[in-house]
Write a protein that holds these residues in place. Structure first.
Motif, mmCIF file in Angstrom:
data_model
loop_
_atom_site.group_PDB
_atom_site.id
_atom_site.type_symbol
_atom_site.label_atom_id
_atom_site.label_comp_id
_atom_site.label_asym_id
_atom_site.label_seq_id
_atom_site.Cartn_x
_atom_site.Cartn_y
_atom_site.Cartn_z
ATOM 1 N N SER A 114 0.847 -1.196 0.000
ATOM 2 C CA SER A 114 0.000 0.000 0.000
ATOM 3 C C SER A 114 0.876 1.237 0.000
ATOM 4 O O SER A 114 2.087 1.167 0.240
ATOM 5 C CB SER A 114 -0.927 0.002 1.226
ATOM 6 O OG SER A 114 -0.180 -0.103 2.433
ATOM 7 N N ASP A 115 0.270 2.389 -0.278
ATOM 8 C CA ASP A 115 1.011 3.641 -0.271
ATOM 9 C C ASP A 115 1.566 3.914 1.125
ATOM 10 O O ASP A 115 0.876 3.741 2.133
ATOM 11 C CB ASP A 115 0.105 4.806 -0.685
ATOM 12 C CG ASP A 115 -0.318 4.712 -2.136
ATOM 13 O OD1 ASP A 115 0.425 4.117 -2.928
ATOM 14 O OD2 ASP A 115 -1.402 5.236 -2.472
ATOM 15 N N HIS A 116 2.821 4.353 1.160
ATOM 16 C CA HIS A 116 3.438 4.673 2.440
ATOM 17 C C HIS A 116 2.777 5.929 3.012
ATOM 18 O O HIS A 116 2.693 6.953 2.331
ATOM 19 C CB HIS A 116 4.933 4.913 2.257
ATOM 20 C CG HIS A 116 5.728 4.834 3.520
ATOM 21 N ND1 HIS A 116 5.515 5.699 4.592
ATOM 22 C CD2 HIS A 116 6.729 3.993 3.912
ATOM 23 C CE1 HIS A 116 6.357 5.397 5.561
ATOM 24 N NE2 HIS A 116 7.098 4.368 5.189
ATOM 25 N N PRO A 117 2.289 5.887 4.240
ATOM 26 C CA PRO A 117 1.557 7.047 4.781
ATOM 27 C C PRO A 117 2.429 8.276 5.022
ATOM 28 O O PRO A 117 1.916 9.402 5.025
ATOM 29 C CB PRO A 117 0.987 6.515 6.108
ATOM 30 C CG PRO A 117 1.906 5.402 6.498
ATOM 31 C CD PRO A 117 2.346 4.772 5.208
ATOM 32 N N ASP A 118 3.732 8.077 5.192
ATOM 33 C CA ASP A 118 4.621 9.196 5.527
ATOM 34 C C ASP A 118 5.618 9.542 4.427
ATOM 35 O O ASP A 118 6.340 10.518 4.538
ATOM 36 C CB ASP A 118 5.401 8.884 6.811
ATOM 37 C CG ASP A 118 4.478 8.616 7.993
ATOM 38 O OD1 ASP A 118 3.492 9.356 8.128
ATOM 39 O OD2 ASP A 118 4.753 7.668 8.751
ATOM 40 N N GLU A 119 5.670 8.737 3.368
ATOM 41 C CA GLU A 119 6.621 8.966 2.282
ATOM 42 C C GLU A 119 5.881 8.917 0.951
ATOM 43 O O GLU A 119 5.709 7.839 0.375
ATOM 44 C CB GLU A 119 7.731 7.915 2.291
ATOM 45 C CG GLU A 119 8.635 7.945 3.495
ATOM 46 C CD GLU A 119 9.753 6.911 3.387
ATOM 47 O OE1 GLU A 119 10.075 6.486 2.254
ATOM 48 O OE2 GLU A 119 10.290 6.527 4.439
ATOM 49 N N PRO A 120 5.457 10.057 0.439
ATOM 50 C CA PRO A 120 4.778 10.055 -0.854
ATOM 51 C C PRO A 120 5.654 9.428 -1.936
ATOM 52 O O PRO A 120 6.850 9.716 -2.030
ATOM 53 C CB PRO A 120 4.552 11.552 -1.125
ATOM 54 C CG PRO A 120 4.563 12.187 0.222
ATOM 55 C CD PRO A 120 5.549 11.407 1.040
ATOM 56 N N GLY A 121 5.065 8.548 -2.716
ATOM 57 C CA GLY A 121 5.804 7.892 -3.784
ATOM 58 C C GLY A 121 6.404 6.561 -3.397
ATOM 59 O O GLY A 121 6.891 5.829 -4.264
ATOM 60 N N GLN A 172 2.551 -2.550 -10.766
ATOM 61 C CA GLN A 172 1.195 -2.047 -10.965
ATOM 62 C C GLN A 172 0.822 -0.927 -9.993
ATOM 63 O O GLN A 172 -0.135 -0.195 -10.238
ATOM 64 C CB GLN A 172 0.186 -3.195 -10.821
ATOM 65 C CG GLN A 172 0.324 -4.260 -11.896
ATOM 66 C CD GLN A 172 -0.452 -5.527 -11.582
ATOM 67 O OE1 GLN A 172 -1.108 -5.622 -10.532
ATOM 68 N NE2 GLN A 172 -0.370 -6.511 -12.463
ATOM 69 N N LYS A 173 1.603 -0.765 -8.910
ATOM 70 C CA LYS A 173 1.227 0.214 -7.878
ATOM 71 C C LYS A 173 2.146 1.421 -7.794
ATOM 72 O O LYS A 173 1.712 2.490 -7.351
ATOM 73 C CB LYS A 173 1.149 -0.479 -6.517
ATOM 74 C CG LYS A 173 -0.032 -1.447 -6.401
ATOM 75 C CD LYS A 173 -0.176 -2.015 -5.003
ATOM 76 C CE LYS A 173 -1.454 -2.837 -4.867
ATOM 77 N NZ LYS A 173 -1.610 -3.415 -3.508
ATOM 78 N N PHE A 174 3.408 1.279 -8.190
ATOM 79 C CA PHE A 174 4.308 2.436 -8.169
ATOM 80 C C PHE A 174 3.902 3.408 -9.273
ATOM 81 O O PHE A 174 3.887 3.057 -10.451
ATOM 82 C CB PHE A 174 5.757 2.012 -8.386
ATOM 83 C CG PHE A 174 6.518 1.775 -7.118
ATOM 84 C CD1 PHE A 174 6.685 2.790 -6.187
ATOM 85 C CD2 PHE A 174 7.104 0.532 -6.871
ATOM 86 C CE1 PHE A 174 7.411 2.573 -5.009
ATOM 87 C CE2 PHE A 174 7.826 0.307 -5.706
ATOM 88 C CZ PHE A 174 7.974 1.326 -4.774
ATOM 89 N N THR A 175 3.577 4.631 -8.899
ATOM 90 C CA THR A 175 3.163 5.634 -9.882
ATOM 91 C C THR A 175 4.382 6.314 -10.494
ATOM 92 O O THR A 175 5.448 6.409 -9.880
ATOM 93 C CB THR A 175 2.271 6.703 -9.232
ATOM 94 O OG1 THR A 175 2.981 7.309 -8.128
ATOM 95 C CG2 THR A 175 0.971 6.080 -8.733
ATOM 96 N N ILE A 176 4.223 6.774 -11.736
ATOM 97 C CA ILE A 176 5.298 7.494 -12.418
ATOM 98 C C ILE A 176 5.547 8.833 -11.724
ATOM 99 O O ILE A 176 6.690 9.243 -11.534
ATOM 100 C CB ILE A 176 4.951 7.717 -13.897
ATOM 101 C CG1 ILE A 176 4.732 6.374 -14.611
ATOM 102 C CG2 ILE A 176 6.034 8.528 -14.592
ATOM 103 C CD1 ILE A 176 5.942 5.501 -14.699
ATOM 104 N N GLU A 177 4.491 9.509 -11.364
ATOM 105 C CA GLU A 177 4.621 10.766 -10.627
ATOM 106 C C GLU A 177 4.702 10.461 -9.135
ATOM 107 O O GLU A 177 3.934 9.645 -8.618
ATOM 108 C CB GLU A 177 3.420 11.680 -10.888
ATOM 109 C CG GLU A 177 3.253 12.104 -12.346
ATOM 110 C CD GLU A 177 4.295 13.106 -12.783
ATOM 111 O OE1 GLU A 177 4.990 13.673 -11.911
ATOM 112 O OE2 GLU A 177 4.419 13.326 -14.001
#
Length: 290
Positions: A114-121, A172-177
C-alpha cells in the motif's frame, strides 16, 4: 586483481577514464589501490563526453562519469543511434529493498503493498517495511512513456527476483509521478504502463543470458540493438558478452548513467558502461587520485 588505470584527458570538460574489465574496488581496498597506481605502467588518454551530453547532465550529476571500455569514444560520432529495446533489472536497480531482503525484513509478510503514509511515492509492506524507487527511475520512466523518440522502442524487464508476484504487484502500484494530481479522475500512470508498450517481461529464475536469448528471438532483433541496466556486475559481464550494451548501476538507474549509456550505445565488444567505478561520490574526490 589486475587493474589498468588510464589517466584523464586534462583538457577535457569532464574527465573520463577506462578500465579493461569490470573489476570494482571495495572501499576497504582504496588505500591499497592508490598505492598500486604508482606501479601501473599502462597509461592512455580517453576522450571526454560530447558537449551535448555534458550540458544535459551537468545540473543533475554529482559524480564523474566513467566508461568501462577498451577503446575511446569518438566525440564527433553520430548521436542518432538508438536502441531498439531497453531492458531493466528490477531488484536493486528499479527499487530497494530486493525481494529476498523484503522476505527477511517482513518475515514473509510482504504483499499486499500500500502507499506509504509518511513517504509520498513509496510503498509499504504488510509488515510495515518501506519499498522505495531508486535514483531517477521516475524521471527515466516518464521519458520512456511520453517522449516520442521512444515510441517504437521495446521496453522490457529481465529479473531473477525471488518473489515474482510481489514484483508484478509493485509494477502495478508504483506511480510514475511521485505525487499524482489528487483532482484528476484518471488513473495515474504506473510503472507497468511503461512496459506494456512492449510486453517483454522476463521474470524467471534462469540466467540473464537465457532471458536475452528469448527476448532476441521474440523481437527478432540482434543483441547489438539492446540496452540493459543492472545493478549486479556479474549479470552485466555475462550479458555484455552477448553484444548487448550494458550499463552497470549499483545504486539504481539515475539520470547520469542513463545519459552516459545512451551516448555510449552501441557497445558490442563485451565492455560495460558505468559510473564512479573507483567508489568516489564526487568529481573532487576522484581528482585526489592524480
Amino acid at each position: 586483481r589486475k587493474l589498468v588505470w588510464l589517466r584523464p584527458d586534462c583538457n577535457a570538460t569532464a574527465p573520463r577514464f577506462v578500465v579493461h574489465s569490470m573489476r570494482l574496488i571495495p572501499p576497504i581496498a582504496s588505500i591499497a589501490f592508490v598505492a598500486s597506481i604508482l606501479s601501473l605502467d599502462q597509461v592512455e588518454s580517453f576522450a571526454p563526453l560530447s558537449s551535448s551530453t555534458i550540458a544535459s547532465t551537468r545540473a543533475s550529476r554529482s559524480g564523474t562519469a566513467t566508461h568501462l571500455s577498451t577503446a575511446p569514444i569518438d566525440d564527433g560520432a553520430s548521436t542518432t543511434a538508438r536502441p531498439k529495446a531497453i531492458i531493466f533489472d528490477l531488484d536493486g536497480c528499479i527499487w530497494r529493498p530486493e525481494m529476498y531482503e523484503l522476505v527477511w525484513f517482513s518475515k514473509g509478510q510482504g504483499s499486499p503493498f500500500s502507499d506509504h503514509p509518511d513517504e509520498p511515492g513509496s510503498m509499504i509492506s504488510v509488515a510495515g517495511e518501506p519499498i522505495r524507487l531508486l535514483g531517477d527511475v521516475r524521471e527515466v520512466m516518464k521519458e520512456l512513456l511520453e517522449d516520442p523518440q521512444w515510441e517504437d522502442c521495446h521496453i522490457g524487464i529481465s529479473s531473477r527476483t525471488d518473489e515474482p508476484n510481489w514484483a508484478r504487484e509493485l509494477l502495478q502500484k508504483f506511480t510514475i509521478e511521485e505525487r499524482p494530481d489528487p483532482d484528476t479522475h484518471e488513473r495515474p500512470p504506473v510503472l507497468q504502463d511503461v512496459f506494456e508498450k512492449s510486453p517483454i517481461i522476463e521474470i524467471a529464475k534462469d540466467g540473464k543470458v537465457q532471458h536475452f536469448q528469448r527476448i532476441a528471438n521474440s523481437l527478432g532483433i540482434s543483441f547489438g540493438d539492446m540496452l540493459f541496466f543492472d545493478n549486479e556486475s556479474g549479470n552485466c559481464r555475462e550479458v555484455a558478452r552477448l553484444g548487448v550494451t550494458v550499463a552497470y548501476c549499483p545504486d539504481g538507474v539515475d539520470r547520469r548513467i542513463w545519459d552516459v549509456a545512451l551516448e555510449a550505445f552501441p557497445q558490442t565488444g563485451g565492455d560495460v558502461v558505468g559510473l564512479d567505478v573507483f567508489g568516489y561520490d564526487s568529481l573532487e574526490g576522484a581528482e585526489r587520485l592524480y
